[in-house]
Design a protein around this motif. Structure first.
Motif, PDB file in Angstrom:
ATOM      1  N   LEU A   6      -1.976  -3.916 -23.228  1.00 14.02           N
ATOM      2  CA  LEU A   6      -1.453  -4.320 -21.751  1.00 14.02           C
ATOM      3  C   LEU A   6      -1.956  -3.554 -20.608  1.00 14.02           C
ATOM      4  O   LEU A   6      -1.687  -2.181 -20.890  1.00 14.02           O
ATOM      5  N   MET A   7      -2.373  -4.165 -19.553  1.00 12.82           N
ATOM      6  CA  MET A   7      -2.635  -3.576 -18.365  1.00 12.82           C
ATOM      7  C   MET A   7      -1.607  -3.950 -17.275  1.00 12.82           C
ATOM      8  O   MET A   7      -1.139  -4.896 -17.635  1.00 12.82           O
ATOM      9  N   THR A   8      -1.609  -3.319 -16.085  1.00 15.85           N
ATOM     10  CA  THR A   8      -0.455  -3.542 -15.167  1.00 15.85           C
ATOM     11  C   THR A   8      -1.406  -3.780 -13.892  1.00 15.85           C
ATOM     12  O   THR A   8      -2.677  -3.312 -13.855  1.00 15.85           O
ATOM     13  N   LEU A   9      -0.794  -4.429 -12.953  1.00 15.85           N
ATOM     14  CA  LEU A   9      -1.409  -4.729 -11.537  1.00 15.85           C
ATOM     15  C   LEU A   9      -0.768  -3.656 -10.657  1.00 15.85           C
ATOM     16  O   LEU A   9       0.477  -3.500 -10.820  1.00 15.85           O
ATOM     17  N   GLY A  10      -1.561  -2.990  -9.783  1.00 21.36           N
ATOM     18  CA  GLY A  10      -0.974  -1.803  -8.782  1.00 21.36           C
ATOM     19  C   GLY A  10      -0.460  -2.636  -7.756  1.00 21.36           C
ATOM     20  O   GLY A  10      -0.329  -4.031  -7.544  1.00 21.36           O
ATOM     21  N   ASP A  11      -0.219  -2.025  -6.780  1.00 22.56           N
ATOM     22  CA  ASP A  11       0.500  -2.697  -5.480  1.00 22.56           C
ATOM     23  C   ASP A  11      -0.538  -3.173  -4.785  1.00 22.56           C
ATOM     24  O   ASP A  11      -1.787  -2.937  -4.690  1.00 22.56           O
ATOM     25  N   ILE A  12      -0.199  -4.145  -4.024  1.00 20.66           N
ATOM     26  CA  ILE A  12      -1.046  -4.831  -2.967  1.00 20.66           C
ATOM     27  C   ILE A  12      -1.243  -4.160  -1.713  1.00 20.66           C
ATOM     28  O   ILE A  12      -0.239  -3.642  -1.252  1.00 20.66           O
ATOM     29  N   THR A  13      -2.317  -3.812  -1.434  1.00 21.38           N
ATOM     30  CA  THR A  13      -2.859  -3.186  -0.349  1.00 21.38           C
ATOM     31  C   THR A  13      -3.648  -3.868   0.578  1.00 21.38           C
ATOM     32  O   THR A  13      -4.074  -4.831   0.215  1.00 21.38           O
ATOM     33  N   VAL A  14      -3.307  -3.677   1.868  1.00 18.36           N
ATOM     34  CA  VAL A  14      -4.583  -4.303   2.956  1.00 18.36           C
ATOM     35  C   VAL A  14      -5.659  -3.295   3.061  1.00 18.36           C
ATOM     36  O   VAL A  14      -5.653  -2.437   3.299  1.00 18.36           O
ATOM     37  N   TYR A  15      -6.756  -4.224   2.774  1.00 15.42           N
ATOM     38  CA  TYR A  15      -8.105  -3.543   2.889  1.00 15.42           C
ATOM     39  C   TYR A  15      -8.614  -3.589   4.113  1.00 15.42           C
ATOM     40  O   TYR A  15      -9.062  -2.696   4.804  1.00 15.42           O
ATOM     41  N   SER A  16      -8.627  -4.703   4.891  1.00 14.24           N
ATOM     42  CA  SER A  16      -8.800  -4.917   6.143  1.00 14.24           C
ATOM     43  C   SER A  16      -8.075  -6.302   6.912  1.00 14.24           C
ATOM     44  O   SER A  16      -7.347  -6.861   6.010  1.00 14.24           O
ATOM     45  N   PRO A  17      -7.954  -6.596   7.926  1.00 13.00           N
ATOM     46  CA  PRO A  17      -7.128  -7.483   8.518  1.00 13.00           C
ATOM     47  C   PRO A  17      -7.438  -8.670   7.859  1.00 13.00           C
ATOM     48  O   PRO A  17      -8.620  -9.439   7.526  1.00 13.00           O
ATOM     49  N   GLY A  18      -6.503  -9.472   7.103  1.00 12.17           N
ATOM     50  CA  GLY A  18      -6.685 -10.837   6.564  1.00 12.17           C
ATOM     51  C   GLY A  18      -6.979 -10.405   4.840  1.00 12.17           C
ATOM     52  O   GLY A  18      -7.179 -11.426   4.267  1.00 12.17           O
ATOM     53  N   VAL A  19      -7.228  -9.100   4.570  1.00 10.76           N
ATOM     54  CA  VAL A  19      -7.957  -9.064   3.117  1.00 10.76           C
ATOM     55  C   VAL A  19      -6.814  -8.249   2.394  1.00 10.76           C
ATOM     56  O   VAL A  19      -6.533  -6.947   2.596  1.00 10.76           O
ATOM     57  N   LEU A  20      -6.497  -8.542   1.329  1.00 14.79           N
ATOM     58  CA  LEU A  20      -5.221  -8.085   0.413  1.00 14.79           C
ATOM     59  C   LEU A  20      -6.091  -7.677  -0.719  1.00 14.79           C
ATOM     60  O   LEU A  20      -6.515  -8.685  -1.464  1.00 14.79           O
ATOM     61  N   ILE A  21      -5.845  -6.590  -1.321  1.00 16.17           N
ATOM     62  CA  ILE A  21      -6.550  -6.254  -2.774  1.00 16.17           C
ATOM     63  C   ILE A  21      -5.288  -5.754  -3.591  1.00 16.17           C
ATOM     64  O   ILE A  21      -4.375  -5.018  -3.138  1.00 16.17           O
ATOM     65  N   GLN A  22      -5.678  -5.973  -4.878  1.00 17.70           N
ATOM     66  CA  GLN A  22      -4.516  -5.617  -6.036  1.00 17.70           C
ATOM     67  C   GLN A  22      -5.517  -4.978  -7.126  1.00 17.70           C
ATOM     68  O   GLN A  22      -6.121  -5.738  -7.834  1.00 17.70           O
ATOM     69  N   ASP A  23      -5.345  -3.612  -7.400  1.00 18.78           N
ATOM     70  CA  ASP A  23      -6.129  -3.034  -8.359  1.00 18.78           C
ATOM     71  C   ASP A  23      -5.352  -3.417  -9.833  1.00 18.78           C
ATOM     72  O   ASP A  23      -4.061  -3.400  -9.868  1.00 18.78           O
ATOM     73  N   VAL A  24      -6.225  -3.568 -10.659  1.00 16.42           N
ATOM     74  CA  VAL A  24      -5.608  -3.738 -12.235  1.00 16.42           C
ATOM     75  C   VAL A  24      -5.626  -2.015 -12.765  1.00 16.42           C
ATOM     76  O   VAL A  24      -6.661  -1.148 -12.613  1.00 16.42           O
ATOM     77  N   LYS A  25      -4.488  -1.651 -13.123  1.00 12.28           N
ATOM     78  CA  LYS A  25      -4.251  -0.224 -13.792  1.00 12.28           C
ATOM     79  C   LYS A  25      -3.474  -0.090 -14.988  1.00 12.28           C
ATOM     80  O   LYS A  25      -3.379  -1.118 -15.633  1.00 12.28           O
ATOM     81  N   GLY A  26      -3.430   1.126 -15.199  1.00 16.38           N
ATOM     82  CA  GLY A  26      -2.207   1.513 -16.316  1.00 16.38           C
ATOM     83  C   GLY A  26      -2.705   0.695 -17.647  1.00 16.38           C
ATOM     84  O   GLY A  26      -2.441   0.062 -18.335  1.00 16.38           O
ATOM     85  N   ILE A  39     -10.449  -6.008  -9.437  1.00 17.96           N
ATOM     86  CA  ILE A  39      -9.617  -6.061  -8.567  1.00 17.96           C
ATOM     87  C   ILE A  39      -9.432  -7.511  -8.051  1.00 17.96           C
ATOM     88  O   ILE A  39     -10.395  -8.291  -8.503  1.00 17.96           O
ATOM     89  N   GLU A  40      -8.224  -8.089  -7.604  1.00 24.03           N
ATOM     90  CA  GLU A  40      -8.015  -9.405  -7.180  1.00 24.03           C
ATOM     91  C   GLU A  40      -7.938  -9.291  -5.733  1.00 24.03           C
ATOM     92  O   GLU A  40      -7.377  -8.272  -5.184  1.00 24.03           O
ATOM     93  N   PHE A  41      -8.481 -10.085  -4.956  1.00 19.31           N
ATOM     94  CA  PHE A  41      -8.426 -10.132  -3.452  1.00 19.31           C
ATOM     95  C   PHE A  41      -8.386 -11.600  -2.907  1.00 19.31           C
ATOM     96  O   PHE A  41      -8.607 -12.311  -3.584  1.00 19.31           O
ATOM     97  N   ARG A  42      -7.692 -11.518  -1.939  1.00 19.16           N
ATOM     98  CA  ARG A  42      -7.351 -12.775  -1.130  1.00 19.16           C
ATOM     99  C   ARG A  42      -7.799 -12.452   0.462  1.00 19.16           C
ATOM    100  O   ARG A  42      -7.420 -11.505   1.176  1.00 19.16           O
ATOM    101  N   LEU A  43      -8.362 -13.476   0.917  1.00 20.91           N
ATOM    102  CA  LEU A  43      -8.971 -13.520   2.250  1.00 20.91           C
ATOM    103  C   LEU A  43      -8.177 -14.711   2.831  1.00 20.91           C
ATOM    104  O   LEU A  43      -8.401 -15.835   2.676  1.00 20.91           O
ATOM    105  N   ASP A  44      -7.530 -14.296   4.069  1.00 25.38           N
ATOM    106  CA  ASP A  44      -6.737 -15.360   4.890  1.00 25.38           C
ATOM    107  C   ASP A  44      -7.707 -16.474   5.482  1.00 25.38           C
ATOM    108  O   ASP A  44      -8.767 -16.047   5.447  1.00 25.38           O
ATOM    109  N   PRO A  45      -7.094 -17.516   5.884  1.00 25.16           N
ATOM    110  CA  PRO A  45      -7.874 -18.375   6.504  1.00 25.16           C
ATOM    111  C   PRO A  45      -8.894 -17.797   7.801  1.00 25.16           C
ATOM    112  O   PRO A  45      -8.275 -17.288   8.448  1.00 25.16           O
ATOM    113  N   PHE A  46     -10.016 -18.283   7.614  1.00 24.76           N
ATOM    114  CA  PHE A  46     -10.929 -18.054   8.901  1.00 24.76           C
ATOM    115  C   PHE A  46     -10.964 -16.220   9.272  1.00 24.76           C
ATOM    116  O   PHE A  46     -11.631 -15.832  10.125  1.00 24.76           O
TER     117      PHE A  46
END
Length: 113
Positions: A6-26, A39-46
């Motif tokens: 099993l692996m774990t997800l790391g902390d959610i960090t702000v990569y740039s405004p509106g962009v959140l990244i969560q690394d897979v670790k462990g 890496i899982e990432f999310r980009l806010d609308p617009f």
């Protein structure tokens, strides 16, 4: 069990405004290394991610939303379900042109010899 871990997800960090990244670790065993980065990432609308390049080859699986992948040689429309192949050492970024979050899963690796 050593052949599946099993692996774990790391902390959610702000990569740039509106962009959140969560690394897979462990992986659990410090002697075991993983040949890929996930890496899982999310980009806010617009929102627009920061243009960047890296020596790794990368594949994105767009998991929600739609937008444009921008590269030095043009733009590529993407939507949920699409797979995007990004060559190493090429500048790229993502624009969310919709009103919902654009999310993706990124797998990257460096060429091994």
């Amino acid at each position: 069990m050593k052949n599946a871990q099993l692996m774990t997800l790391g902390d959610i960090t702000v990569y740039s405004p509106g962009v959140l990244i969560q690394d897979v670790k462990g992986i659990g065993d410090p002697k075991t290394t993983c040949p890929v980065e996930l890496i899982e990432f999310r980009l806010d609308p617009f929102a627009v991610s920061t243009p960047h390049s890296h020596p790794s080859t990368e594949i994105w699986r767009i998991t929600s939303g739609h937008g444009q992948v921008m590269t030095d040689d043009g733009e590529l429309a993407v939507k949920s379900g699409d797979l995007v192949f990004l060559r190493p050492d090429r500048t790229h970024y993502l624009e969310n042109r919709g009103s919902e979050v654009l999310s993706a899963l990124s797998i990257s690796w460096k060429e091994t010899r």
